[in-house]
Motif scaffolding. Structure first.
Motif, PDB file in Angstrom:
ATOM      1  N   ASP A 209      58.609  24.335  20.647  1.00 24.29           N
ATOM      2  CA  ASP A 209      59.980  24.334  21.160  1.00 24.29           C
ATOM      3  C   ASP A 209      60.414  23.016  21.797  1.00 24.29           C
ATOM      4  OD1 ASP A 209      59.987  26.955  20.327  1.00 24.29           O
ATOM      5  OD2 ASP A 209      59.767  27.811  22.333  1.00 24.29           O
ATOM      6  N   ILE A 210      59.861  21.915  21.360  1.00 26.94           N
ATOM      7  CA  ILE A 210      60.354  20.613  21.828  1.00 26.94           C
ATOM      8  C   ILE A 210      61.325  20.072  20.787  1.00 26.94           C
ATOM      9  CG2 ILE A 210      59.757  18.229  22.413  1.00 26.94           C
ATOM     10  CD1 ILE A 210      57.104  19.230  23.461  1.00 26.94           C
ATOM     11  N   ALA A 211      62.596  20.065  21.129  1.00 33.44           N
ATOM     12  CA  ALA A 211      63.627  19.641  20.179  1.00 33.44           C
ATOM     13  C   ALA A 211      64.512  18.532  20.720  1.00 33.44           C
ATOM     14  CB  ALA A 211      64.493  20.839  19.782  1.00 33.44           C
ATOM     15  N   THR A 212      64.387  18.235  22.007  1.00 33.06           N
ATOM     16  CA  THR A 212      65.233  17.209  22.628  1.00 33.06           C
ATOM     17  C   THR A 212      64.423  16.417  23.644  1.00 33.06           C
ATOM     18  OG1 THR A 212      65.913  18.599  24.496  1.00 33.06           O
ATOM     19  CG2 THR A 212      67.236  18.762  22.451  1.00 33.06           C
ATOM     20  N   GLY A 213      65.006  15.327  24.093  1.00 35.48           N
ATOM     21  CA  GLY A 213      64.382  14.548  25.152  1.00 35.48           C
ATOM     22  C   GLY A 213      64.249  15.336  26.437  1.00 35.48           C
ATOM     23  N   ASP A 215      63.773  18.555  26.675  1.00 37.07           N
ATOM     24  CA  ASP A 215      62.629  19.457  26.497  1.00 37.07           C
ATOM     25  C   ASP A 215      61.326  18.730  26.803  1.00 37.07           C
ATOM     26  OD1 ASP A 215      64.362  21.465  25.582  1.00 37.07           O
ATOM     27  OD2 ASP A 215      64.034  20.951  23.472  1.00 37.07           O
ATOM     28  N   LEU A 216      61.202  17.540  26.256  1.00 41.52           N
ATOM     29  CA  LEU A 216      59.970  16.769  26.438  1.00 41.52           C
ATOM     30  C   LEU A 216      59.773  16.401  27.907  1.00 41.52           C
ATOM     31  CD1 LEU A 216      57.550  15.308  25.151  1.00 41.52           C
ATOM     32  CD2 LEU A 216      59.013  13.298  24.935  1.00 41.52           C
ATOM     33  N   ALA A 217      60.825  15.921  28.548  1.00 41.51           N
ATOM     34  CA  ALA A 217      60.723  15.510  29.946  1.00 41.51           C
ATOM     35  C   ALA A 217      60.313  16.690  30.830  1.00 41.51           C
ATOM     36  CB  ALA A 217      62.052  14.928  30.419  1.00 41.51           C
ATOM     37  N   LYS A 218      60.858  17.861  30.557  1.00 43.01           N
ATOM     38  CA  LYS A 218      60.520  19.057  31.336  1.00 43.01           C
ATOM     39  C   LYS A 218      59.040  19.386  31.209  1.00 43.01           C
ATOM     40  CE  LYS A 218      61.497  24.075  31.337  1.00 43.01           C
ATOM     41  NZ  LYS A 218      61.633  24.272  32.804  1.00 43.01           N
ATOM     42  N   ARG A 219      58.518  19.347  29.982  1.00 41.39           N
ATOM     43  CA  ARG A 219      57.114  19.696  29.771  1.00 41.39           C
ATOM     44  C   ARG A 219      56.189  18.637  30.360  1.00 41.39           C
ATOM     45  NH1 ARG A 219      58.315  24.757  29.562  1.00 41.39           N
ATOM     46  NH2 ARG A 219      59.546  25.346  27.730  1.00 41.39           N
ATOM     47  N   LYS A 220      56.574  17.395  30.276  1.00 44.53           N
ATOM     48  CA  LYS A 220      55.759  16.333  30.868  1.00 44.53           C
ATOM     49  C   LYS A 220      55.746  16.458  32.390  1.00 44.53           C
ATOM     50  CE  LYS A 220      55.096  11.352  31.147  1.00 44.53           C
ATOM     51  NZ  LYS A 220      55.676  10.003  30.958  1.00 44.53           N
ATOM     52  N   ARG A 221      56.893  16.813  32.952  1.00 48.79           N
ATOM     53  CA  ARG A 221      57.023  16.911  34.403  1.00 48.79           C
ATOM     54  C   ARG A 221      56.338  18.149  34.972  1.00 48.79           C
ATOM     55  NH1 ARG A 221      62.108  16.938  34.236  1.00 48.79           N
ATOM     56  NH2 ARG A 221      62.480  19.182  34.444  1.00 48.79           N
ATOM     57  N   GLU A 222      56.417  19.268  34.261  1.00 51.49           N
ATOM     58  CA  GLU A 222      56.003  20.548  34.826  1.00 51.49           C
ATOM     59  C   GLU A 222      54.617  21.029  34.397  1.00 51.49           C
ATOM     60  OE1 GLU A 222      59.082  23.351  33.972  1.00 51.49           O
ATOM     61  OE2 GLU A 222      60.579  22.310  35.215  1.00 51.49           O
ATOM     62  N   THR A 223      53.983  20.324  33.462  1.00 53.45           N
ATOM     63  CA  THR A 223      52.659  20.744  33.009  1.00 53.45           C
ATOM     64  C   THR A 223      51.682  19.583  33.088  1.00 53.45           C
ATOM     65  OG1 THR A 223      52.847  20.162  30.652  1.00 53.45           O
ATOM     66  CG2 THR A 223      53.824  22.265  31.339  1.00 53.45           C
ATOM     67  N   SER A 226      48.726  15.916  28.283  1.00 54.69           N
ATOM     68  CA  SER A 226      48.598  14.457  28.163  1.00 54.69           C
ATOM     69  C   SER A 226      49.456  13.879  27.053  1.00 54.69           C
ATOM     70  CB  SER A 226      47.136  14.087  27.901  1.00 54.69           C
ATOM     71  OG  SER A 226      46.316  14.514  28.970  1.00 54.69           O
ATOM     72  N   GLY A 227      50.063  14.763  26.252  1.00 54.94           N
ATOM     73  CA  GLY A 227      50.911  14.334  25.145  1.00 54.94           C
ATOM     74  C   GLY A 227      51.630  15.548  24.595  1.00 54.94           C
ATOM     75  N   ALA A 228      52.501  15.312  23.637  1.00 56.94           N
ATOM     76  CA  ALA A 228      53.264  16.415  23.049  1.00 56.94           C
ATOM     77  C   ALA A 228      53.268  16.288  21.543  1.00 56.94           C
ATOM     78  CB  ALA A 228      54.696  16.426  23.585  1.00 56.94           C
ATOM     79  N   MET A 229      53.441  17.427  20.891  1.00 54.62           N
ATOM     80  CA  MET A 229      53.469  17.477  19.430  1.00 54.62           C
ATOM     81  C   MET A 229      54.790  18.121  19.009  1.00 54.62           C
ATOM     82  SD  MET A 229      50.605  19.261  16.955  1.00 54.62           S
ATOM     83  CE  MET A 229      49.404  17.924  17.063  1.00 54.62           C
ATOM     84  N   ILE A 230      55.478  17.466  18.091  1.00 56.39           N
ATOM     85  CA  ILE A 230      56.769  17.960  17.617  1.00 56.39           C
ATOM     86  C   ILE A 230      56.655  18.277  16.136  1.00 56.39           C
ATOM     87  CG2 ILE A 230      59.225  17.436  17.330  1.00 56.39           C
ATOM     88  CD1 ILE A 230      59.003  15.521  19.694  1.00 56.39           C
ATOM     89  N   PHE A 241      61.978  11.805  17.780  1.00 51.36           N
ATOM     90  CA  PHE A 241      60.979  10.992  18.477  1.00 51.36           C
ATOM     91  C   PHE A 241      61.643   9.839  19.225  1.00 51.36           C
ATOM     92  CE2 PHE A 241      58.804  12.978  14.877  1.00 51.36           C
ATOM     93  CZ  PHE A 241      57.761  13.606  15.529  1.00 51.36           C
ATOM     94  N   ARG A 242      62.558   9.171  18.552  1.00 52.91           N
ATOM     95  CA  ARG A 242      63.291   8.063  19.172  1.00 52.91           C
ATOM     96  C   ARG A 242      64.147   8.576  20.333  1.00 52.91           C
ATOM     97  NH1 ARG A 242      66.993   4.903  15.065  1.00 52.91           N
ATOM     98  NH2 ARG A 242      68.516   6.531  15.552  1.00 52.91           N
ATOM     99  N   GLU A 243      64.811   9.696  20.105  1.00 53.17           N
ATOM    100  CA  GLU A 243      65.679  10.270  21.132  1.00 53.17           C
ATOM    101  C   GLU A 243      64.878  10.716  22.353  1.00 53.17           C
ATOM    102  OE1 GLU A 243      68.906  12.022  17.853  1.00 53.17           O
ATOM    103  OE2 GLU A 243      67.414  13.339  18.768  1.00 53.17           O
ATOM    104  N   ALA A 244      63.714  11.314  22.096  1.00 54.94           N
ATOM    105  CA  ALA A 244      62.881  11.805  23.197  1.00 54.94           C
ATOM    106  C   ALA A 244      62.345  10.653  24.040  1.00 54.94           C
ATOM    107  CB  ALA A 244      61.729  12.640  22.652  1.00 54.94           C
ATOM    108  N   LYS A 245      61.885   9.604  23.391  1.00 58.22           N
ATOM    109  CA  LYS A 245      61.374   8.450  24.136  1.00 58.22           C
ATOM    110  C   LYS A 245      62.478   7.775  24.945  1.00 58.22           C
ATOM    111  CE  LYS A 245      57.342   7.177  21.386  1.00 58.22           C
ATOM    112  NZ  LYS A 245      56.710   6.144  20.550  1.00 58.22           N
ATOM    113  N   TYR A 246      63.653   7.704  24.370  1.00 59.49           N
ATOM    114  CA  TYR A 246      64.790   7.105  25.075  1.00 59.49           C
ATOM    115  C   TYR A 246      65.097   7.900  26.342  1.00 59.49           C
ATOM    116  CZ  TYR A 246      69.492   5.222  25.882  1.00 59.49           C
ATOM    117  OH  TYR A 246      70.606   4.651  26.437  1.00 59.49           O
ATOM    118  N   PHE A 247      65.054   9.223  26.233  1.00 57.59           N
ATOM    119  CA  PHE A 247      65.338  10.059  27.400  1.00 57.59           C
ATOM    120  C   PHE A 247      64.267   9.882  28.468  1.00 57.59           C
ATOM    121  CE2 PHE A 247      65.549  13.797  30.050  1.00 57.59           C
ATOM    122  CZ  PHE A 247      66.920  14.009  30.186  1.00 57.59           C
TER     123      PHE A 247
END
Length: 335
Positions: A209-213, A215-223, A226-230, A241-247
């Motif tokens: 369920d990682i579809a946006t930046g 989403d990624l920031a929330k999972r990195k912050r709250e769990t 060490s990395g994420a898979m999309i 991938f570009r959008e998530a890193k930018y966020f």
């Protein structure tokens, strides 16, 4: 330690998806910012039987590194021999950066052969497979694994499985936050993913369920991952991938990708696939890509009508005509 986790890096993996993450799509996602690639899963028995079609799944380019070859099977010794063959003989023309073991696939044809997520019901067998591959590979390349959180809601055992895999020498574990019974329905359980990440010392990659930046920031912050898979989000939007890193870097969302650029990527993918000749002639290739093309067009203006037309295309020219018509209609409505 896997070098792509060093210096505080938080790598984004492109999830391995059968029929989707082939050589060309991995190339596209790498250009869009994906850090780590994993091939479509490969049958260990297919490798051992020198099946040419199976071997094609192990191919990758230097530009895609770091990249791993994912194996599935239920016989630790044979799995180890297959991994050794991939490494020693360079079936892809080069040695992969890691071998990944599939303990997560929910598809019936894999599960019925005691592969993929079926091993989550048999931890001793799962351990024998992991040990077999790790011992056969030795220190030549790292071995990692991908799992689901359990077979069904009554047998969520991801923490136990992850500890077993760590003991067997797995150097990273990707966790899809759904059970086998869920398939791809429902919501990914990130609480369990987080529990796994806190239970083992090796890097854990969260998937689901990682579809946006955001989403990624929330999972990195709250769990503690060490990395994420999309996976599925990249099928329709490889720019994720570009959008998530930018966020992550700015806390802001990127501007939406222009329709012109989206269609250019659709056409480029078609042309690259045809030029590669990997899937037969042009007609065979384009017909085989229909599902992929419809995924790209999800959310496009007039998507329903577009999908009806795309499921009939047989040539690149036909896709080009659809793209031209769709862009003209879009420009007229937004002028």
């Amino acid at each position: 330690m896997l070098h792509w986790f060093s210096d505080g890096n938080f790598p984004l993996y492109l999830a391995p998806m059968a029929g989707v993450t082939d050589l060309i799509f991995r190339q596209i996602c790498k250009e869009m910012g994906a850090d780590v690639m994993v091939t479509e899963f490969v049958s260990a028995e297919g490798i051992m039987q020198a099946d040419e079609r199976t071997r094609k799944y192990t191919e990758f380019s230097e530009e895609q590194r770091p990249v791993g070859v994912q194996l599935f099977g239920a016989d630790g010794e044979r799995m180890g021999e297959a991994a050794r063959k991939i490494i020693d003989k360079g079936l892809a023309g080069r040695r992969p950066d890691f071998i990944d073991i599939n303990f997560g696939c929910p598809v019936n044809k894999v599960v019925s052969r005691n592969g993929g997520s079926s091993l989550l019901r048999d931890c001793p067998l799962l351990a024998s497979v992991a040990n077999g591959v790790a011992k056969a590979v030795g220190d030549d390349v790292p071995v990692t694994a991908k799992i689901r959180i359990g077979w069904d809601a009554d047998s969520v055992n991801a923490v136990e499985v992850a500890r077993t895999l760590e003991d067997c020498g797995m150097q990273a574990i990707a966790v899809h936050g759904r059970t086998r019974a869920q398939g791809y329905a429902g919501v990914a359980d990130w609480d369990t993913i987080d529990a796994v990440a806190r239970a083992v010392a090796v890097p854990v990659i969260g998937n689901g369920d990682i579809a946006t930046g955001e989403d990624l920031a929330k999972r990195k912050r709250e769990t503690a991952v060490s990395g994420a898979m999309i996976g599925r989000a990249a099928m329709q939007n490889p720019w994720v991938f570009r959008e998530a890193k930018y966020f992550l870097e700015t806390g802001k969302c990127m501007e939406p990708v222009p329709m012109q650029e989206r269609w250019e990527l659709v056409l480029r993918h078609c042309r690259l696939a045809v030029d590669s000749g990997r899937h037969g002639n042009e007609r065979q290739t384009v017909i085989g890509m229909r599902g992929r093309l419809m995924a790209y067009c999800k959310g496009f203006p007039g998507a329903k009508e577009l999908r009806q037309k795309l499921c009939q295309v047989e040539s690149v020219a036909a896709v080009e005509d659809l793209a031209a018509g769709a862009l003209e209609a879009y420009q007229t409505t937004t002028a």
